[in-house]
Design a protein around this motif. Structure first.
Motif, short mmCIF file in Angstrom:
data_model
loop_
_atom_site.label_atom_id
_atom_site.label_comp_id
_atom_site.label_asym_id
_atom_site.label_seq_id
_atom_site.Cartn_x
_atom_site.Cartn_y
_atom_site.Cartn_z
N HIS A 158 50.19 40.83 41.86
CA HIS A 158 49.45 40.09 42.89
C HIS A 158 49.91 38.64 42.97
CE1 HIS A 158 46.67 43.07 44.31
NE2 HIS A 158 46.40 43.45 43.07
N LYS A 199 49.04 44.14 36.91
CA LYS A 199 48.28 43.92 38.12
C LYS A 199 48.28 42.43 38.48
CE LYS A 199 43.70 44.62 40.20
NZ LYS A 199 42.33 45.13 39.96
N TYR A 200 48.08 41.60 37.47
CA TYR A 200 48.09 40.15 37.70
C TYR A 200 49.46 39.68 38.17
CZ TYR A 200 48.34 35.19 36.70
OH TYR A 200 48.55 33.83 36.80
N ASP A 214 48.07 47.29 31.92
CA ASP A 214 47.71 47.46 33.33
C ASP A 214 47.17 46.15 33.92
OD1 ASP A 214 48.49 50.09 33.18
OD2 ASP A 214 46.44 50.90 33.00
N ALA A 215 46.33 45.46 33.16
CA ALA A 215 45.77 44.19 33.63
C ALA A 215 46.87 43.16 33.84
CB ALA A 215 44.74 43.68 32.63
#
Length: 239
Positions: A238, A234-235, A230-231
């Motif tokens: 974005h 997400k990175y 997820d991290a």
């Protein structure tokens, strides 16, 4: 806040630099801290005790150890300080490249050119401050650009900082402290208590391990895969 040191054996020059720096702060709305030194020995002693400066204004022709020799020693402690030679002699201009000098300015010091030089040095410092971190490593104080840091690992209280060019830096400290320094950059994750990774340099992500661009495999503890995935997503989104 920018920290400046200046070293000259002539008291009149030290006084002149203080006055110019005070004027620069007032007219350009800058906040700085500065220290003056009348000998390279005192300057080196302060740096050896752990003092860190962003900019160093340094004369070359001084009694005892000259400014060029002092600059070479300072590079053993700090590879990032902006060294600006303010000197009456042009003969060391070529040699100044050997210590990675930021600028070589001949005396006498003129207000307009001095302010322009400070503008350039301040601009470079501000760019570095927003995109890099400072670590106290075995080879001295080092500024590292965040994008060049691939991953970090800790072994028996020693931090190993792996850079994208293959270089490895050693620093004493805790992974918690290092991770807190890296968090504001927004591209670092801690998949394991002994590792921090730069999400930008992840080559592959599986249930068992993260493969970095250098092909190093970093283990993923049981139950952490979804959080790390997820991290990473997400990175990437974005970005």
């Amino acid at each position: 806040m920018i920290k400046i040191a200046f070293c000259d054996d002539e008291l009149s020059v030290l006084s002149e630099i203080r006055e110019l720096l005070d004027q620069y702060c007032l007219e350009c709305n800058q906040k700085i801290e500065y220290m003056s030194f009348q000998s390279t020995l005192n300057l080196l002693a302060e740096i050896e005790r752990g003092a860190r400066f962003d900019i160093l204004l340094l004369d070359i022709l001084m009694p005892g150890e000259n400014g060029m020799e002092a600059a070479a020693e300072i590079r053993n402690y700090d590879s990032n300080i902006k060294i600006i030679f303010l000197t009456s002699s042009p003969e060391f201009a070529v040699e100044s490249y050997s210590v990675n000098a930021f600028f070589y300015q001949l005396k006498p010091i003129h207000r307009e050119t001095f302010f322009e030089l400070l503008d350039k040095a301040f601009s470079e410092c501000e760019k570095e401050h927003t995109s890099s971190l400072i670590l106290r490593c075995k080879n001295g104080i080092t500024r590292i650009e965040a994008r060049r840091l691939e991953y970090c690992e800790v072994i028996h209280r020693t931090l190993f900082i792996h850079l994208t060019n293959g270089k490895v830096l050693e620093s004493v400290g805790s992974m918690d402290e290092l991770y807190n320094q890296l968090l504001p950059f927004g591209c670092f994750s801690r998949p394991h208590r002994s590792y921090v990774v730069n999400l930008e340099h992840i080559q592959n992500l599986s249930y068992r391990a993260i493969t970095m661009s250098c092909m190093m495999e970093i283990p993923i503890p049981r139950g952490k895969y979804q959080e790390i995935k997820d991290a990473y997503l997400k990175y990437a989104f974005h970005k």
